[in-house]
Each structure stands twice: as C-alpha cells, then as structure tokens.
Design an enzyme around this catalytic site. Sequence first.
Site, mmCIF file in Angstrom:
data_model
loop_
_atom_site.group_PDB
_atom_site.id
_atom_site.type_symbol
_atom_site.label_atom_id
_atom_site.label_comp_id
_atom_site.label_asym_id
_atom_site.label_seq_id
_atom_site.Cartn_x
_atom_site.Cartn_y
_atom_site.Cartn_z
ATOM 1 C CB SER A 14 36.914 -13.083 18.168
ATOM 2 O OG SER A 14 35.958 -12.276 18.815
ATOM 3 N N GLY A 15 36.301 -10.676 15.685
ATOM 4 C CA GLY A 15 35.222 -10.272 14.769
ATOM 5 C C GLY A 15 35.592 -10.367 13.295
ATOM 6 C CG ASP A 16 32.990 -10.419 9.223
ATOM 7 O OD1 ASP A 16 33.465 -11.554 9.025
ATOM 8 O OD2 ASP A 16 32.352 -9.763 8.387
ATOM 9 C CG LEU A 17 37.055 -4.387 10.359
ATOM 10 C CD1 LEU A 17 36.556 -4.103 8.941
ATOM 11 C CD2 LEU A 17 36.919 -3.126 11.207
ATOM 12 N NE ARG A 46 32.348 -7.768 26.233
ATOM 13 C CZ ARG A 46 31.173 -7.435 25.768
ATOM 14 N NH1 ARG A 46 30.293 -8.365 25.457
ATOM 15 N NH2 ARG A 46 30.834 -6.180 25.626
ATOM 16 C CG ASP A 210 25.335 2.458 4.641
ATOM 17 O OD1 ASP A 210 26.078 2.101 5.577
ATOM 18 O OD2 ASP A 210 25.290 1.865 3.553
ATOM 19 C CG HIS A 215 31.591 6.166 2.213
ATOM 20 N ND1 HIS A 215 32.578 6.121 3.165
ATOM 21 C CD2 HIS A 215 30.859 5.040 2.388
ATOM 22 C CE1 HIS A 215 32.440 5.017 3.877
ATOM 23 N NE2 HIS A 215 31.396 4.347 3.438
ATOM 24 C CE LYS A 298 23.620 -0.457 0.912
ATOM 25 N NZ LYS A 298 25.024 -0.860 0.919
HETATM 26 C C1 BG6 Z 1 30.039 0.981 3.751
HETATM 27 C C2 BG6 Z 1 28.548 0.908 3.853
HETATM 28 O O1 BG6 Z 1 30.533 2.043 4.518
HETATM 29 O O2 BG6 Z 1 30.411 1.170 2.377
HETATM 30 C C3 BG6 Z 1 28.002 -0.198 2.975
HETATM 31 O O3 BG6 Z 1 28.184 0.671 5.200
HETATM 32 C C4 BG6 Z 1 28.468 -0.024 1.559
HETATM 33 O O4 BG6 Z 1 26.582 -0.233 3.016
HETATM 34 C C5 BG6 Z 1 29.981 0.136 1.515
HETATM 35 O O5 BG6 Z 1 28.080 -1.176 0.826
HETATM 36 C C6 BG6 Z 1 30.429 0.485 0.125
HETATM 37 O O6 BG6 Z 1 31.821 0.412 0.059
HETATM 38 P P1 BG6 Z 1 32.515 0.035 -1.301
HETATM 39 O O7 BG6 Z 1 33.969 0.246 -1.018
HETATM 40 O O8 BG6 Z 1 32.147 -1.364 -1.627
HETATM 41 O O9 BG6 Z 1 31.963 0.998 -2.308
#
Ligand code: BG6
Length: 441
Positions: A14-17, A46, A210, A215, A298
């Site tokens: 039911s979540g956003d993802l 749930r 993050d 990444h 950010k």
């Molecule tokens: C997510 C981070 O893993 O990647 C976010 O939690 C970030 O904070 C996002 O904004 C960036 O992904 P993309 O694909 O938009 O560069």
Amino acid sequence: MALKNIAIVIMGASGDLARRKLIPALHALFLQGKIDTSSIVVGSGRTHFTDEQFRNRFGGTNSFQKQLYYHQYISGLKEFIASKGEFSKVVVFLSQPPAAYTPTARELLAEGFGAETSIVIEKPFGYDYRSAKALNSELEACFSESQIYRIDHYLAKEAVRNILVFRYANSIFYPVWNSRYIESIQINALETDTISHRGNYFDRAGIIRDMVQNHLLQLLCLLTMEAPVSLDAHDIRAQKLDILRTLRVDECHRFQYSGYRSETGVKEDSNTETFAELKLFVNNFRWTGIPIYIRSGKAMHRRGTEIGVRFKSLPKLLFNAKGELKENHIIFKIQPAEGIILDLSTKIPGSDDNLTDTHMNFCYKDTFSQSSPEAYQKLLYDVLKGDHTLFVSAKETECAWALFEDVLNRGELYSYSPGSRPPTKFDLNWIEFDNYSSLCL
Ligand code: BG6
C-alpha cells in the site's frame, strides 16, 4: 523471451514505492510481453484490501489487473500463492522501511519460503559498517546471498550502463585509462530540491550516506575497475569489490544549506551535511596518485549528474608554449540529458594559428530513437531473470561503509545558501560542469 510462472510479491504494497514505481514497472513488463500471464503479482501488507480494492488503486489495463491479487499478512501467503497456480519462482520485493527487512525475512522463512524465493531490498543497507554487517548476516541466516538482490537504481541508468561499454568496447580509450594520461576524475551530482518532506529520514543520513556511499561510489567503481574476466555478475562484482578494497578517503568537507535546521523533521542543532565534497585515491597500479573527487548536494543552483575525466596537460611546447591550452576532458552526462562529450583544442579557420576549445558530442537523443527504459523496469526484469549484474553484493556494501567510517558526521560543517553553486574548500580547478549543462538536452 517472456518469463513464465513467477509469483511476484510486493510486501508493503500500500506504500508509495509500490504505487509510483513497482506496479507501473510490472504493468509495462506485462504489456511488453516480457512477463506472461502464467505469472502473478501479489500485494501484501498489514492493511486489509480485497483483490478488487487492491486492483482499483492502480488502474492500468484489464489484462494486467487480472494478474493482481492481495493477501493480508505473511501468514497463509504461501498457501494463497499455491491456490493461484504453479510457480517455479517467487520474487519478494520488500517495499518496507529497512527496519522491517530482517523480521520480514524471518517470517517468510517460517512461512516456508525457501530456495525458490528471491528477496529484493532497497537502500539504505545499514547505517554504518557495523549495522550493514549485522543486516547482511541476519538476512543470510534466512536466505543465501544468491537469493538477495540489493537495488542501487543508479546502476540501471542507461548512461551509467554505458560506462563499461565506453571503456571496454572502444580500443582508443583502453590504453589511456590510467595514471599515465589521466590527471583526475571528478563526479558531480547536484540536485535543486531541498530535503523538504524527507527531514526525518535525511537528518539521520546526510548526503554522504544518502548519495555518496552508494550511488556515486558505484560510478567510481565502474570508472576505475579492471576489465572483468567475463560479463557475468560474479566477475563484474569481483572487480568492483577490488576497487572498494583499495580505496581510501583522503579529504572530506561537509556543508549544510542555511535554513536546513528549520525544515520539518530536522533537529534544531543538526550536524547533518546536505552537500559534501571528497577526495579519494584508488591505491592500485593503474590509479596510484590520481585523485578522484566526488561532490554531491541538495538545494543547488541546478540539477545534473556528470562525470569528468581530465587528461594531463601537454608539455609547454608548440601550440601550448604559453601553457594556455585547456586539458582534454571526457564528460559523461548521466542526467537529465544523456551523452558523452569530448573536449578538444582546434584551429579557428583563418590565416592565423589561433586555437579554440571545441566539443565533440555524442548525445543519446540525436543518436537513438528509442527512449531509455525506466530504471525499475530494467531492475525488476533482471531480478525475475535471476541476473545479479546491476545489484550490489553484501561485501560491496560492507566495504563501502568501512570506507567512510572516519568521515561520517565528523569534521567542521560549513554553510551555503540554497540555490547556490557548489561551494568548495579544495584548492582545485573543478571542471566547469555548468558549461556542459545545455548540451544534449
Ligand atoms: C535516492 C536518494 O537514493 O536518490 C535521494 O535517497 C536522491 O535523496 C535520489 O534524491 C536521486 O536519484 P535520481 O535518480 O533522481 O538522481
């Protein structure tokens, strides 16, 4: 080839993802015929839903809706799936908060899910080295490493998947890809968004956890790893791991945008960085002495992810007698536009020998008519096929955390204004990535 007889389970359905990414990606895969109708998608969680209510949440074609079911809780899930047909594979996507990963894995095991099952999880994989190691061993007590898929969605980006191809499918780049010719590598990942409604999560994380630890470190691995013995996931991951084992963080500067401490969910005296720049070294024969810079933040002046490879300057001879020629650069544009740019010096037409900087551009939008598949479509399809190439191994996550042990939440915190260009404390001539931002759009 259509994949058959797979039960795809989404925990936390039911979540956003599930709504934003997973269901649309599965819908697309069914429509493209990559998954056939002998497979089903089961939402679980749930919340109580009937199949009908669950289907109505997502819309989509009738034929796809018929493949969707819902079962509340894990208890009875195995029997529920068996009542819908015969499935050779069960893929369970844990679309839940990370704290739920271990309890869910244990419950699935207790419910009788075994060797036919794969588990898919999203970052964060732990919070630091210790917690990542603990999470890995808790999961591995339930399912083996070959059954676990850790998503890093950057690995599925089309322009990221091109890095190894660029390096190892072109004979002109392979010989110069080392410390003899390259002066530095710079990875630049900027976002305009502030942390807005994600304060609760972000304030505990910060940009190093993050973005950098996962990444951007993956990008670094793809840029610097040795040629794998084959294109098998096992061989590619082994080479990435070797890089992570030889990496060290030399310097790290942390910054926070002004006004961050008033964001919802953020502590009044927060020491969390929203921008960071780091200098790293890969201590192996190919790269020793060559700095690799990563910066990410950010609330920046523009959104863009680029990688710049700067080649060494020419000797001060001939056209470069005054040392004024710019170094050559290769720029990988990852997003928003995708492309690869090569910077060159060329002669301006005319009777004088005046030189100028020019770009040779390869832009995806001009070269390819098909658009890049959405990252989750690629990732889900690979999990269903059992291909681990774009997923991160347990050892990679642990090594990546170990690398940042000494810099997480440590050191001075500098300030910057939201919407500003990236601040720096390095005595470094950063590549002017802004100059490439309009190319390939
Ligand atoms: C997510 C981070 O893993 O990647 C976010 O939690 C970030 O904070 C996002 O904004 C960036 O992904 P993309 O694909 O938009 O560069």
